[in-house]
Design an enzyme around this catalytic site. Structure first.
Site, short mmCIF file in Angstrom:
data_model
loop_
_atom_site.label_atom_id
_atom_site.label_comp_id
_atom_site.label_asym_id
_atom_site.label_seq_id
_atom_site.Cartn_x
_atom_site.Cartn_y
_atom_site.Cartn_z
N ARG A 33 43.90 7.56 -4.49
CA ARG A 33 43.13 6.27 -4.32
C ARG A 33 42.29 5.63 -5.88
O ARG A 33 42.09 4.57 -5.93
CB ARG A 33 42.07 6.36 -3.45
CG ARG A 33 42.46 6.45 -1.86
CD ARG A 33 41.41 6.13 -0.75
NE ARG A 33 41.61 6.60 0.48
CZ ARG A 33 42.10 6.18 1.40
NH1 ARG A 33 42.83 4.76 1.29
NH2 ARG A 33 42.50 6.61 2.46
N ASP A 56 51.97 -3.31 6.33
CA ASP A 56 53.11 -2.53 6.66
C ASP A 56 53.88 -3.06 7.92
O ASP A 56 54.63 -3.95 7.89
CB ASP A 56 52.92 -1.09 6.48
CG ASP A 56 54.12 -0.14 6.25
OD1 ASP A 56 55.07 -0.42 5.64
OD2 ASP A 56 54.24 0.91 7.02
N GLU A 87 42.72 -6.62 2.96
CA GLU A 87 43.49 -5.45 3.33
C GLU A 87 44.23 -4.82 2.03
O GLU A 87 44.54 -5.69 1.08
CB GLU A 87 44.81 -5.53 4.28
CG GLU A 87 44.26 -5.21 5.93
CD GLU A 87 44.29 -3.64 6.07
OE1 GLU A 87 44.29 -2.94 5.03
OE2 GLU A 87 44.54 -3.17 7.16
N ASP A 88 44.45 -3.63 1.94
CA ASP A 88 45.28 -2.90 0.83
C ASP A 88 46.53 -3.43 1.14
O ASP A 88 47.39 -3.80 0.33
CB ASP A 88 45.08 -1.46 0.66
CG ASP A 88 45.24 -0.70 1.95
OD1 ASP A 88 45.36 -1.34 3.21
OD2 ASP A 88 45.12 0.57 2.16
N LYS A 144 39.60 2.43 4.04
CA LYS A 144 38.98 2.65 2.84
C LYS A 144 39.62 2.06 1.78
O LYS A 144 39.33 1.83 0.63
CB LYS A 144 39.00 4.33 2.52
CG LYS A 144 38.30 5.18 3.47
CD LYS A 144 38.21 6.56 3.15
CE LYS A 144 38.41 7.43 4.25
NZ LYS A 144 38.61 8.57 4.12
N GLY A 145 41.06 1.84 2.17
CA GLY A 145 42.04 1.53 1.13
C GLY A 145 41.95 0.13 0.45
O GLY A 145 41.96 -0.11 -0.90
N PHE A 176 56.94 3.99 -1.05
CA PHE A 176 55.69 4.16 -0.66
C PHE A 176 54.91 4.53 -1.68
O PHE A 176 55.26 5.02 -2.75
CB PHE A 176 55.70 5.61 0.16
CG PHE A 176 54.32 6.03 0.83
CD1 PHE A 176 53.94 5.53 1.99
CD2 PHE A 176 53.39 6.75 0.23
CE1 PHE A 176 52.82 5.89 2.71
CE2 PHE A 176 52.27 7.05 0.60
CZ PHE A 176 51.83 6.43 1.72
N VAL A 177 53.91 3.57 -2.04
CA VAL A 177 53.09 3.42 -3.02
C VAL A 177 51.52 4.26 -3.03
O VAL A 177 50.87 4.26 -1.78
CB VAL A 177 52.94 2.08 -3.66
CG1 VAL A 177 54.22 1.69 -4.28
CG2 VAL A 177 52.35 1.12 -2.52
N ASP A 210 46.38 5.54 -0.60
CA ASP A 210 46.60 6.87 -0.68
C ASP A 210 47.78 7.64 -0.13
O ASP A 210 48.60 6.97 0.59
CB ASP A 210 45.46 7.69 0.27
CG ASP A 210 45.69 7.46 1.74
OD1 ASP A 210 45.83 6.36 2.23
OD2 ASP A 210 45.58 8.48 2.48
P1 IMP Z 1 50.44 -0.90 9.38
O1 IMP Z 1 49.56 -0.81 10.62
O2 IMP Z 1 51.76 -0.38 9.72
O3 IMP Z 1 50.48 -2.57 8.78
O4 IMP Z 1 50.05 -0.06 8.02
C1 IMP Z 1 48.73 -0.26 7.54
C2 IMP Z 1 48.55 1.18 6.91
O5 IMP Z 1 49.59 2.10 6.69
C3 IMP Z 1 47.75 0.91 5.75
O6 IMP Z 1 46.40 0.48 5.65
C4 IMP Z 1 48.18 2.33 4.98
O7 IMP Z 1 46.99 3.32 5.13
C5 IMP Z 1 49.17 2.83 5.37
N1 IMP Z 1 50.43 2.55 4.63
C6 IMP Z 1 51.70 1.81 4.75
N2 IMP Z 1 52.27 1.76 3.54
C7 IMP Z 1 51.71 2.65 2.81
C8 IMP Z 1 52.22 2.76 1.25
O8 IMP Z 1 53.08 2.49 0.71
N3 IMP Z 1 51.16 3.50 0.58
C9 IMP Z 1 50.04 4.09 0.96
N4 IMP Z 1 49.75 3.62 2.46
C10 IMP Z 1 50.53 2.95 3.39
MG MG Z 2 46.12 5.09 4.43
#
Ligand code: IMP
Ligand code: MG
Length: 197
Positions: A176, A113, A109-110, A54-55, A163-164, A170
């Site tokens: 959000r 990470d 993508e939002d 949803k991000g 962490f934002v 969210d």
């Molecule tokens: P990845 O698979 O570790 O790259 O994670 C991606 C997902 O982790 C994102 O779509 C977010 O839902 C969540 N995420 C990672 N860091 C943050 C943050 O700083 N704030 C909010 N959500 C985060």
């Molecule tokens: Mg999330």
């Protein structure tokens, strides 16, 4: 009910800064695809922009209006398990309506990470034989990367220890709808127990 802005410790990226950056990203994407450096759809079909729910929703809504090209958009919803026994596992909650075969695809993508979510999505997409795939993320946290993913367009790069929330991002499904990107007050995380991602 309390206002959510009261739960924010500090604003990292203001609504104005986001708007300015989204405009610049839209211009870069318009230029790249218009000049044909990326677009290779053999049938000349429009760019297919794929938003990851949803991000990415607020970002997607603003970004598509900053792109001056014919485009279609589609949505996919995934959930990543981070605390379970199989870290990095990604489950599709809603798949795309459109076929990717031969299409030029821009994934929106939002945040990237660890890269696990996007890596999974990319593998899935490449198996559907698109003409090209590029990634546009609002936020990148390169220092936390576990899997290398090719990110072509980045809104903002953040350090690993922050962490934002806001503008689609969210904490436990909340925040959000903040118009800016900020950091929550410490007591919010502490009340919730773990840093739920
Ligand atoms: P990845 O698979 O570790 O790259 O994670 C991606 C997902 O982790 C994102 O779509 C977010 O839902 C969540 N995420 C990672 N860091 C943050 C943050 O700083 N704030 C909010 N959500 C985060
Ligand atoms: Mg999330």
């Amino acid at each position: 009910m309390k206002g959510i802005k009261e739960e924010i410790e500090r604003v990292l990226i203001s609504a104005e800064e986001i708007a300015q950056r989204v405009r610049a990203l839209g211009e870069a994407i318009t230029r790249d695809y218009r000049e044909g450096g990326v677009a290779r759809d053999p049938y000349g079909r429009p760019l297919l922009v794929v938003g990851i729910l949803k991000g990415a929703m607020p970002f997607l809504a603003d970004l598509i209006r900053a792109i001056d090209l014919p485009l279609e958009y589609d949505l996919m919803s995934v959930s990543s398990y981070r605390n379970g026994t199989s870290p990095g596992e990604v489950r599709i909650l809603k798949d795309l309506d459109r076929s990717l075969h031969g299409r030029d695809v821009l994934v929106v993508e939002d945040i990237v990470d660890t890269g696990n979510t996007l890596d999974h999505i990319l593998r899935l997409f490449h198996a559907r034989s698109p003409a090209s795939v590029r990634i546009c993320t609002l936020i990148d946290k390169p220092a936390r990367r576990e899997v290398e993913v090719p990110v072509h367009y980045v809104g903002f790069t953040l350090p690993e220890d922050v962490f934002v929330v806001g503008y689609g991002l969210d904490f436990a499904e909340l925040y959000r709808n903040l118009p800016f990107i900020g950091v929550l007050k410490r007591e919010i995380y502490e009340e919730a127990g773990v840093a739920g991602r």
